[in-house]
Design a protein around this motif. Structure first.
Motif, PDB file in Angstrom:
ATOM      1  N   VAL A 249       0.852  -1.187   0.000  1.00 16.65           N
ATOM      2  CA  VAL A 249       0.000   0.000   0.000  1.00 16.65           C
ATOM      3  C   VAL A 249       0.892   1.244   0.000  1.00 16.65           C
ATOM      4  CG1 VAL A 249      -1.673   1.347   1.308  1.00 16.65           C
ATOM      5  CG2 VAL A 249      -1.948  -1.128   1.127  1.00 16.65           C
ATOM      6  N   VAL A 250       1.951   1.207   0.827  1.00 15.13           N
ATOM      7  CA  VAL A 250       2.864   2.342   0.884  1.00 15.13           C
ATOM      8  C   VAL A 250       3.634   2.492  -0.430  1.00 15.13           C
ATOM      9  CG1 VAL A 250       4.905   3.257   2.057  1.00 15.13           C
ATOM     10  CG2 VAL A 250       3.030   2.318   3.386  1.00 15.13           C
ATOM     11  N   THR A 251       4.013   1.370  -1.033  1.00 18.83           N
ATOM     12  CA  THR A 251       4.681   1.434  -2.338  1.00 18.83           C
ATOM     13  C   THR A 251       3.788   2.149  -3.358  1.00 18.83           C
ATOM     14  OG1 THR A 251       5.829  -0.629  -1.900  1.00 18.83           O
ATOM     15  CG2 THR A 251       5.728   0.069  -4.184  1.00 18.83           C
ATOM     16  N   SER A 252       2.501   1.783  -3.371  1.00 18.77           N
ATOM     17  CA  SER A 252       1.553   2.427  -4.289  1.00 18.77           C
ATOM     18  C   SER A 252       1.462   3.920  -4.008  1.00 18.77           C
ATOM     19  CB  SER A 252       0.161   1.814  -4.138  1.00 18.77           C
ATOM     20  OG  SER A 252       0.220   0.428  -4.262  1.00 18.77           O
ATOM     21  N   PHE A 253       1.438   4.255  -2.713  1.00 21.44           N
ATOM     22  CA  PHE A 253       1.348   5.650  -2.279  1.00 21.44           C
ATOM     23  C   PHE A 253       2.570   6.433  -2.773  1.00 21.44           C
ATOM     24  CE2 PHE A 253       1.378   9.093   0.871  1.00 21.44           C
ATOM     25  CZ  PHE A 253       0.037   9.441   0.857  1.00 21.44           C
TER      26      PHE A 253
ATOM     27  N   LEU B 270      -5.280  10.700  -6.716  1.00 27.41           N
ATOM     28  CA  LEU B 270      -6.151   9.579  -6.346  1.00 27.41           C
ATOM     29  C   LEU B 270      -6.275   8.548  -7.466  1.00 27.41           C
ATOM     30  CD1 LEU B 270      -9.055  11.136  -4.255  1.00 27.41           C
ATOM     31  CD2 LEU B 270      -7.259   9.553  -3.521  1.00 27.41           C
ATOM     32  N   PHE B 271      -6.392   9.048  -8.687  1.00 30.94           N
ATOM     33  CA  PHE B 271      -6.494   8.156  -9.839  1.00 30.94           C
ATOM     34  C   PHE B 271      -5.232   7.289  -9.931  1.00 30.94           C
ATOM     35  CE2 PHE B 271      -5.564   7.337 -14.345  1.00 30.94           C
ATOM     36  CZ  PHE B 271      -6.685   6.606 -14.683  1.00 30.94           C
TER      37      PHE B 271
ATOM     38  N   PHE C 217      -2.034   2.141  -9.020  1.00 34.37           N
ATOM     39  CA  PHE C 217      -0.916   1.409  -8.414  1.00 34.37           C
ATOM     40  C   PHE C 217      -1.399   0.437  -7.345  1.00 34.37           C
ATOM     41  CE2 PHE C 217       1.614   5.083 -10.029  1.00 34.37           C
ATOM     42  CZ  PHE C 217       2.449   4.353 -10.847  1.00 34.37           C
ATOM     43  N   MET C 218      -2.485   0.848  -6.655  1.00 32.83           N
ATOM     44  CA  MET C 218      -3.043  -0.041  -5.630  1.00 32.83           C
ATOM     45  C   MET C 218      -3.569  -1.328  -6.253  1.00 32.83           C
ATOM     46  SD  MET C 218      -3.139   0.446  -2.377  1.00 32.83           S
ATOM     47  CE  MET C 218      -4.668  -0.061  -1.617  1.00 32.83           C
ATOM     48  N   SER C 219      -4.294  -1.183  -7.369  1.00 30.75           N
ATOM     49  CA  SER C 219      -4.850  -2.368  -8.003  1.00 30.75           C
ATOM     50  C   SER C 219      -3.718  -3.255  -8.507  1.00 30.75           C
ATOM     51  CB  SER C 219      -5.789  -1.983  -9.139  1.00 30.75           C
ATOM     52  OG  SER C 219      -5.058  -1.444 -10.207  1.00 30.75           O
ATOM     53  N   LEU C 220      -2.584  -2.643  -8.787  1.00 28.65           N
ATOM     54  CA  LEU C 220      -1.425  -3.398  -9.249  1.00 28.65           C
ATOM     55  C   LEU C 220      -0.734  -4.104  -8.085  1.00 28.65           C
ATOM     56  CD1 LEU C 220       0.711  -3.782 -11.633  1.00 28.65           C
ATOM     57  CD2 LEU C 220       1.854  -1.863 -10.576  1.00 28.65           C
ATOM     58  N   PHE C 221      -0.312  -3.317  -7.107  1.00 33.72           N
ATOM     59  CA  PHE C 221       0.543  -3.867  -6.053  1.00 33.72           C
ATOM     60  C   PHE C 221      -0.243  -4.569  -4.956  1.00 33.72           C
ATOM     61  CE2 PHE C 221       3.655  -0.854  -7.758  1.00 33.72           C
ATOM     62  CZ  PHE C 221       4.774  -1.666  -7.793  1.00 33.72           C
TER      63      PHE C 221
ATOM     64  N   ALA D  88       5.363   0.096 -16.773  1.00 33.15           N
ATOM     65  CA  ALA D  88       4.478   0.442 -17.884  1.00 33.15           C
ATOM     66  C   ALA D  88       3.462   1.496 -17.456  1.00 33.15           C
ATOM     67  CB  ALA D  88       3.753  -0.802 -18.389  1.00 33.15           C
ATOM     68  N   ILE D  89       2.915   1.341 -16.240  1.00 28.47           N
ATOM     69  CA  ILE D  89       1.950   2.333 -15.753  1.00 28.47           C
ATOM     70  C   ILE D  89       2.616   3.693 -15.614  1.00 28.47           C
ATOM     71  CG2 ILE D  89       0.453   2.992 -13.827  1.00 28.47           C
ATOM     72  CD1 ILE D  89      -0.174   0.175 -13.316  1.00 28.47           C
TER      73      ILE D  89
END
Lengths: 258, 88
Positions: A194-198, A210-211, A216-220, B38-39
């Motif tokens: 979660v922090v990585t996505s942040f 937010l987008f 990134f959240m859906s990814l990680f 990629a993102i």
């Protein structure tokens, strides 16, 4: 029926701890599998070398280096031979788990972090030091993660993850030991990503923060959920062994197990 | 204790295979950080990585070897500590 029911209550066939041991992982397992059947394919892992703007690299180094140094000092202060044994165990656990790339229901592989156990035993500061060693190893010899992104990856895996796990353990510990261990490992693993996505969303906000964060959240984070469950189960198993065979030493370390 | 630990391991194995089976239908299970890259390229097309790894494993086989060594080292230490304690 009335005569049979009491047999299944606590204390007859199963102790309360045993009921948790079966029920908690199973409920989580079923709900996770159900949830994740319908997610798109994604990939996950640490932030790659060079993929964070220099400014952010600097910020994250500034945040994580002091904690790693503090952790190093704390580790040096550990004189008790049992404490050192647990330290080696916690470090080896992080080393082992972060080498295991596991398949996720999302159609990609990622690896667990193993920082939950260390967070439970030693707290986030010592774990920051242990994780920095593992991340440095992987950045140097596996081109996994990176030197420039080391600060950011230490902050997520070495500090945010175990800190969350530590807090969760302390909160849940008051009620039951086994779920506390499970959710400490589970949340430590998940919080890392979660922090990585942040961090990535902050560095690359694009149209809106937010987008970007959601992408990134859906990814990680989503990929990480089944792995976090596996890590939780494994950590409970190891902790169960430690509790039975080294209960006195655990207590002396300051981990309340009784 | 042994029964509990075995049960937990069994849960892990089951979850692994469920994960594997479901994952196979969703993607190619290529565990890489490439999708994140990629993102990033999509969100910020102007950005290019400004640093590359000092050393990269020359092939997938060598990378697997190092990962295996890492896991083996961790497992060895854990096994040594647990084994040493249980013989006391």
């Amino acid at each position: 029926m009335a005569e049979i029911m009491p047999l299944f209550r606590e204390g007859h066939f199963y102790s309360s701890e045993e009921v948790d041991l079966v029920r908690v992982p199973l409920v989580v397992l079923c709900s996770v599998v159900g949830l994740l059947c319908f997610t798109p394919p994604v990939y996950a892992m640490h932030i790659s070398e060079g993929f964070l703007p220099p400014l952010w690299c600097g910020v994250y180094f500034a945040l994580s280096v002091p904690l790693v140094l503090l952790g190093f000092l704390q580790v040096r202060r550990l004189q008790d031979s049992h404490a050192r044994m647990f330290l080696a165990l916690a470090g080896a656990y992080i080393f082992l788990l972060s080498a295991l790339k596991l398949p996720s229901v999302t159609g990609s592989c990622s690896h667990p972090t193993g920082t939950g156990l260390s967070g439970i035993l030693f707290g986030p500061v010592v774990t920051a030091f242990l994780s920095s060693l593992v991340l440095l190893f992987q950045a140097l010899f596996l081109a996994h993660g990176g030197i420039t992104t080391l600060g950011a990856n230490i902050l997520s895996m070495g500090i945010a993850g175990p800190f969350t796990g530590f807090l969760v353990f302390q909160l849940l510990r008051r009620y039951r030991l086994t779920p506390a261990v499970f959710f400490a490992a589970f949340t430590a693993d998940l919080a890392t990503y979660v922090v990585t996505s942040f961090q990535l969303a902050l560095a690359f906000p694009g149209r809106s923060f937010l987008f970007s964060f959601a992408r990134f959240m859906s990814l990680f984070a989503v990929t990480q959920v089944p792995l976090a469950v596996m890590e939780g189960l494994l950590t409970v198993a190891l902790f169960e062994y430690l509790k039975t065979r080294m209960g006195a030493e655990l207590t002396r370390l300051g981990v309340r197990i009784a | 204790m042994k029964g509990k630990i075995l049960l937990l391991f069994l849960c892990c194995v089951v979850l692994f295979f469920v994960s594997l089976r479901l994952g196979q239908h969703q993607g190619d299970l290529a565990g890489a950080d490439e999708e994140a890259q990629a993102i990033i390229q999509e969100i910020a097309p102007d950005f290019s990585p400004w640093f590359s790894p000092l050393w990269e494993p020359p092939s997938g086989e060598i990378e697997t070897l190092i990962f295996a060594l890492q896991a083996a080292t961790g497992g060895l230490i854990i096994g040594y500590i647990l084994g040493k304690r249980s013989t006391h």
